[in-house]
Design a protein around this motif. Sequence first.
Motif, PDB file in Angstrom:
ATOM      1  N   LYS A  59       0.787  -1.271   0.025  1.00 17.22           N
ATOM      2  CA  LYS A  59      -0.117   0.090  -0.135  1.00 17.22           C
ATOM      3  C   LYS A  59       0.684   1.139  -0.097  1.00 17.22           C
ATOM      4  CE  LYS A  59      -0.356   0.166   4.843  1.00 17.22           C
ATOM      5  NZ  LYS A  59      -1.562   0.376   6.166  1.00 17.22           N
ATOM      6  N   ILE A  60       0.349   2.240  -0.548  1.00 12.43           N
ATOM      7  CA  ILE A  60       1.018   3.650  -0.513  1.00 12.43           C
ATOM      8  C   ILE A  60       0.492   4.285   0.579  1.00 12.43           C
ATOM      9  CG2 ILE A  60       1.497   5.983  -1.697  1.00 12.43           C
ATOM     10  CD1 ILE A  60       1.127   4.179  -4.372  1.00 12.43           C
ATOM     11  N   GLY A  61       1.074   4.598   1.625  1.00 15.93           N
ATOM     12  CA  GLY A  61       0.374   5.446   2.749  1.00 15.93           C
ATOM     13  C   GLY A  61       0.507   6.691   2.629  1.00 15.93           C
ATOM     14  N   HIS A  62      -0.603   7.401   3.148  1.00 15.95           N
ATOM     15  CA  HIS A  62      -0.728   8.872   3.223  1.00 15.95           C
ATOM     16  C   HIS A  62       0.608   9.838   3.960  1.00 15.95           C
ATOM     17  CE1 HIS A  62      -2.347  12.822   3.761  1.00 15.95           C
ATOM     18  NE2 HIS A  62      -3.234  12.475   3.314  1.00 15.95           N
ATOM     19  N   PRO A  63       0.867  10.688   3.624  1.00 13.89           N
ATOM     20  CA  PRO A  63       2.237  11.261   4.305  1.00 13.89           C
ATOM     21  C   PRO A  63       2.094  11.599   5.502  1.00 13.89           C
ATOM     22  CG  PRO A  63       1.483  12.844   2.400  1.00 13.89           C
ATOM     23  CD  PRO A  63       0.836  11.435   2.259  1.00 13.89           C
ATOM     24  N   ASN A  64       0.736  12.012   5.930  1.00 15.72           N
ATOM     25  CA  ASN A  64       0.597  12.401   7.454  1.00 15.72           C
ATOM     26  C   ASN A  64       0.017  11.091   8.352  1.00 15.72           C
ATOM     27  OD1 ASN A  64       0.963  14.895   6.622  1.00 15.72           O
ATOM     28  ND2 ASN A  64      -1.237  15.422   6.008  1.00 15.72           N
ATOM     29  N   ASN A  65      -0.217   9.905   7.594  1.00 14.93           N
ATOM     30  CA  ASN A  65      -0.739   8.734   8.300  1.00 14.93           C
ATOM     31  C   ASN A  65      -0.450   7.664   7.540  1.00 14.93           C
ATOM     32  OD1 ASN A  65      -1.734   6.856   9.657  1.00 14.93           O
ATOM     33  ND2 ASN A  65      -3.855   7.494   9.603  1.00 14.93           N
ATOM     34  N   LYS A  66       0.773   6.991   7.608  1.00 16.89           N
ATOM     35  CA  LYS A  66       1.193   5.876   6.794  1.00 16.89           C
ATOM     36  C   LYS A  66       0.148   4.847   7.031  1.00 16.89           C
ATOM     37  CE  LYS A  66       5.159   7.483   5.583  1.00 16.89           C
ATOM     38  NZ  LYS A  66       5.547   7.883   4.028  1.00 16.89           N
ATOM     39  N   GLU A  67      -0.468   4.523   7.900  1.00 20.47           N
ATOM     40  CA  GLU A  67      -1.466   3.436   7.989  1.00 20.47           C
ATOM     41  C   GLU A  67      -2.675   3.613   6.908  1.00 20.47           C
ATOM     42  OE1 GLU A  67      -0.978   0.358   9.477  1.00 20.47           O
ATOM     43  OE2 GLU A  67       0.917   1.356   9.811  1.00 20.47           O
ATOM     44  N   PHE A  68      -2.989   4.905   6.792  1.00 22.99           N
ATOM     45  CA  PHE A  68      -4.113   5.177   5.817  1.00 22.99           C
ATOM     46  C   PHE A  68      -3.644   5.101   4.376  1.00 22.99           C
ATOM     47  CE2 PHE A  68      -6.630   8.312   3.446  1.00 22.99           C
ATOM     48  CZ  PHE A  68      -7.704   7.642   3.667  1.00 22.99           C
ATOM     49  N   ALA A  69      -4.045   4.037   3.613  1.00 18.96           N
ATOM     50  CA  ALA A  69      -3.964   3.626   2.162  1.00 18.96           C
ATOM     51  C   ALA A  69      -4.249   4.492   1.391  1.00 18.96           C
ATOM     52  CB  ALA A  69      -3.972   2.321   1.851  1.00 18.96           C
ATOM     53  N   ILE A  70      -3.677   5.336   0.341  1.00 16.11           N
ATOM     54  CA  ILE A  70      -4.036   6.289  -0.592  1.00 16.11           C
ATOM     55  C   ILE A  70      -3.866   5.466  -2.074  1.00 16.11           C
ATOM     56  CG2 ILE A  70      -3.608   8.189   0.535  1.00 16.11           C
ATOM     57  CD1 ILE A  70      -1.012   8.838  -1.232  1.00 16.11           C
ATOM     58  N   GLY A  71      -3.341   4.504  -1.957  1.00 20.09           N
ATOM     59  CA  GLY A  71      -3.106   3.520  -3.191  1.00 20.09           C
ATOM     60  C   GLY A  71      -2.337   2.483  -2.980  1.00 20.09           C
ATOM     61  N   ALA A  72      -1.959   1.793  -3.959  1.00 19.97           N
ATOM     62  CA  ALA A  72      -1.214   0.537  -3.834  1.00 19.97           C
ATOM     63  C   ALA A  72      -0.359   0.352  -5.227  1.00 19.97           C
ATOM     64  CB  ALA A  72      -2.257  -0.914  -3.713  1.00 19.97           C
ATOM     65  N   VAL A  73       0.550  -0.318  -5.158  1.00 16.49           N
ATOM     66  CA  VAL A  73       1.703  -0.596  -6.041  1.00 16.49           C
ATOM     67  C   VAL A  73       1.972  -1.800  -6.157  1.00 16.49           C
ATOM     68  CG1 VAL A  73       3.761  -0.049  -4.721  1.00 16.49           C
ATOM     69  CG2 VAL A  73       3.795   0.360  -7.171  1.00 16.49           C
ATOM     70  N   SER A  74       2.189  -2.640  -7.391  1.00 15.47           N
ATOM     71  CA  SER A  74       2.839  -3.978  -7.659  1.00 15.47           C
ATOM     72  C   SER A  74       4.241  -3.487  -8.573  1.00 15.47           C
ATOM     73  CB  SER A  74       1.861  -4.627  -8.601  1.00 15.47           C
ATOM     74  OG  SER A  74       1.699  -4.167  -9.664  1.00 15.47           O
ATOM     75  N   MET A  75       4.805  -4.592  -8.892  1.00 15.23           N
ATOM     76  CA  MET A  75       6.200  -4.327  -9.442  1.00 15.23           C
ATOM     77  C   MET A  75       5.869  -3.618 -10.939  1.00 15.23           C
ATOM     78  SD  MET A  75       8.461  -7.636  -8.875  1.00 15.23           S
ATOM     79  CE  MET A  75       7.679  -8.701  -9.901  1.00 15.23           C
ATOM     80  N   ASP A  76       4.781  -3.704 -11.440  1.00 11.59           N
ATOM     81  CA  ASP A  76       4.655  -2.940 -12.678  1.00 11.59           C
ATOM     82  C   ASP A  76       3.142  -2.579 -13.106  1.00 11.59           C
ATOM     83  OD1 ASP A  76       2.884  -5.264 -12.801  1.00 11.59           O
ATOM     84  OD2 ASP A  76       4.116  -6.260 -14.545  1.00 11.59           O
ATOM     85  N   TYR A  90       5.724  13.218  -3.677  1.00 12.42           N
ATOM     86  CA  TYR A  90       5.667  12.393  -2.511  1.00 12.42           C
ATOM     87  C   TYR A  90       5.160  10.990  -3.308  1.00 12.42           C
ATOM     88  CZ  TYR A  90       3.846   9.366   1.392  1.00 12.42           C
ATOM     89  OH  TYR A  90       3.294   8.650   2.063  1.00 12.42           O
ATOM     90  N   ILE A  91       4.084  10.954  -3.911  1.00 14.58           N
ATOM     91  CA  ILE A  91       3.801   9.616  -4.629  1.00 14.58           C
ATOM     92  C   ILE A  91       4.796   9.118  -5.351  1.00 14.58           C
ATOM     93  CG2 ILE A  91       2.054   8.708  -6.165  1.00 14.58           C
ATOM     94  CD1 ILE A  91      -0.173  11.097  -5.264  1.00 14.58           C
ATOM     95  N   ASP A  92       5.345   9.768  -6.264  1.00 13.07           N
ATOM     96  CA  ASP A  92       6.500   9.278  -7.207  1.00 13.07           C
ATOM     97  C   ASP A  92       7.634   8.735  -6.555  1.00 13.07           C
ATOM     98  OD1 ASP A  92       5.003  10.158  -9.359  1.00 13.07           O
ATOM     99  OD2 ASP A  92       5.994  11.978  -9.732  1.00 13.07           O
ATOM    100  N   HIS A  93       7.960   9.308  -5.595  1.00 12.60           N
ATOM    101  CA  HIS A  93       9.003   9.026  -4.322  1.00 12.60           C
ATOM    102  C   HIS A  93       8.695   7.625  -4.090  1.00 12.60           C
ATOM    103  CE1 HIS A  93      11.181   8.268  -0.714  1.00 12.60           C
ATOM    104  NE2 HIS A  93      12.288   8.537  -1.377  1.00 12.60           N
ATOM    105  N   GLU A  94       7.470   7.532  -3.420  1.00 12.79           N
ATOM    106  CA  GLU A  94       6.838   6.128  -2.879  1.00 12.79           C
ATOM    107  C   GLU A  94       6.668   5.265  -3.651  1.00 12.79           C
ATOM    108  OE1 GLU A  94       5.895   5.736   0.896  1.00 12.79           O
ATOM    109  OE2 GLU A  94       7.554   6.490   0.486  1.00 12.79           O
ATOM    110  N   ILE A  95       6.409   5.364  -4.912  1.00 12.70           N
ATOM    111  CA  ILE A  95       6.045   4.089  -5.913  1.00 12.70           C
ATOM    112  C   ILE A  95       7.369   3.641  -6.347  1.00 12.70           C
ATOM    113  CG2 ILE A  95       5.607   3.884  -8.428  1.00 12.70           C
ATOM    114  CD1 ILE A  95       3.228   5.993  -8.199  1.00 12.70           C
ATOM    115  N   ASN A  96       8.389   4.526  -6.429  1.00 12.48           N
ATOM    116  CA  ASN A  96       9.734   4.046  -6.872  1.00 12.48           C
ATOM    117  C   ASN A  96      10.489   2.950  -5.358  1.00 12.48           C
ATOM    118  OD1 ASN A  96       9.923   5.045  -9.339  1.00 12.48           O
ATOM    119  ND2 ASN A  96      10.868   7.033  -8.679  1.00 12.48           N
TER     120      ASN A  96
END
Length: 211
Positions: A59-76, A90-96
């Motif tokens: 899961k991609i966590g919200h910057p203010n609350n990592k437990e709160f998912a704002i999305g999810a990522v797989s390898m592709d 922030y989102i691009d950094h988390e995805i990478n």
Amino acid sequence: MYKQQLKDRTEAGFLLSEKLKKYQNTNSVILAVPRGGVPVGFVISKTLHLPLDIVLSKKIGHPNNKEFAIGAVSMDSMILDEHPEVPKKYIDHEINRLRQLLQEKYELYNGNRKPIDIENKNVILVDDGIATGNTLLASIAMLRKKNPAKIIVAVPVLPYDTVSIFEKNADEFIYLIASSYFRGVGSLYEEFDQVDDEEVIRMLSVINTNE
């Protein structure tokens, strides 16, 4: 009607195999969620003579609350909810960052083997149980982007009130025990030992060696 507790993941795999028999020797692939889903998927794979791979997502966590998912990522692939307040940087950094972790985990389990192509194949998505189901729902959404023929979710145990959610999101949903008094996945197994990385590596290696 199945009893209200399973012996272990191996029994769960055999019982699910009975319900999945129509997929034996078909254009289908089993994708198991590490680590606990792999022993279940391993039994189904051997019983139905189908290839076995793993599905990884974070899961991609919200910057203010990592437990709160704002999305999810797989390898592709990825899915994102609308959150205009979250900076794109922030989102691009988390995805990478998360993709790098997933790639390392995949290589740990599967070495340099390439993931199985699932386009136009039946995907049987397997875990040892569902608690909230959020990770599995994210995996379904991301797998859809790869154009499988259909997605079948097969799990041994889950809370009764999540059944309808998975019946809506999967093309076919197969389970053994839907508990109205759900106290965690492990409570519905007599034996629920932790699965370690070495066991996952061994099972994937056995299946892939026998292809």
